[in-house]
Write an enzyme that holds these catalytic residues in place. Structure first.
Site, short mmCIF file in Angstrom:
data_model
loop_
_atom_site.label_atom_id
_atom_site.label_comp_id
_atom_site.label_asym_id
_atom_site.label_seq_id
_atom_site.Cartn_x
_atom_site.Cartn_y
_atom_site.Cartn_z
N GLY A 25 135.78 -31.79 -49.00
CA GLY A 25 136.57 -32.27 -50.11
C GLY A 25 137.32 -33.52 -49.73
O GLY A 25 136.94 -34.23 -48.80
N CYS A 26 138.38 -33.84 -50.45
CA CYS A 26 139.18 -35.03 -50.16
C CYS A 26 139.67 -34.98 -48.71
O CYS A 26 140.27 -33.99 -48.28
CB CYS A 26 140.37 -35.10 -51.11
N PHE A 27 139.42 -36.05 -47.98
CA PHE A 27 139.70 -36.00 -46.54
C PHE A 27 141.16 -36.15 -46.16
O PHE A 27 141.55 -35.86 -45.04
CB PHE A 27 138.83 -36.97 -45.76
N HIS A 30 142.86 -32.56 -45.48
CA HIS A 30 142.21 -31.81 -44.40
C HIS A 30 142.41 -32.49 -43.05
O HIS A 30 142.48 -31.81 -42.02
CB HIS A 30 140.74 -31.61 -44.73
#
Length: 221
Positions: A25-27, A30
């Site tokens: 997903g959006c880095f 994370h």
């Protein structure tokens, strides 16, 4: 004030490193999460998994937003990294919004692939459904633009001003363990007491540990 390159060199010496590369997903978030984990020494975000040349955030082609971490295998294993990976996103195709945010796992060796297959079975049993993560061999990783590195820490310009002697530009944040921890801290994945406790265990001189502790305690947010 001690030089950050000297301090980081002390912190990172005599470690056994392994690299993990994945998309979930959006880095931004994370990277902050993995940057908060003891044993993860360096984090960076970029684009991987596709074939398009010279991917960028505005022109990603068939690549995926990807995180790459270097971790000390004496402190966190690849098996543990994989469990964090699968427990912290939904790895099934109906969650994908094209390739940009897909669940992607790139292995760096046959050993990593073997571990992936084993842990995947364990996680499918834990999650109660099939995992549809795309799994393939590592080919290339293109570093994302500077504004995406340690994204949440960059949202605190006042703090970065206080750290200007250590991190004069964004590029200097990329390989810093301390910057990775601060990025996780400001996103809420850690707190000051936990970070101070971890610093106390860092494999370096007590004088150097005290420099990190003092800098953390005196930062204004």
């Amino acid at each position: 004030m001690a030089d950050i390159e000297t301090l980081e060199a002390q912190l990172q010496q005599n470690r056994i490193y392994e690299t993990a590369t994945f998309g979930m997903g959006c880095f931004w978030g994370h990277e902050a999460y993995f940057g908060s984990l003891p044993g993860v020494m360096r984090t960076r975000v970029g684009f991987a998994g596709g074939t398009s040349p010279l991917p960028s955030y505005r022109c990603m082609g068939d690549h995926t937003e990807t995180i790459e971490i270097d971790f000390d295998t004496n402190l966190i294993t690849y098996e543990e990294v994989l469990k964090h990976f699968w427990r912290n996103h939904y790895p099934n195709r109906d969650a994908y919004k094209g390739r940009q945010y897909m669940s992607l796992l790139l292995y760096h060796s046959k050993r990593q692939l073997s571990i992936i297959e084993q842990v995947r079975e364990e996680m499918e049993a834990e999650l109660g459904e099939a995992i549809e993560t795309e799994i393939k061999g590592y080919d290339q990783f293109t570093l994302a633009e500077e504004r995406h590195q340690k994204y949440y820490l960059q949202r605190y310009p006042r703090t970065l001003e206080q750290l200007a002697d250590w991190f004069p530009d964004i590029a200097s944040l990329i390989d810093s363990t301390f910057a990775a921890r601060l990025n996780g801290f400001v996103k809420g994945f850690s707190n000051r007491d936990a970070l101070l406790e971890e610093i106390a265990s860092w494999s370096m001189s007590e004088t150097s540990r005290q420099v990190f502790r003092t800098r953390l305690k005196t930062l204004k947010w």
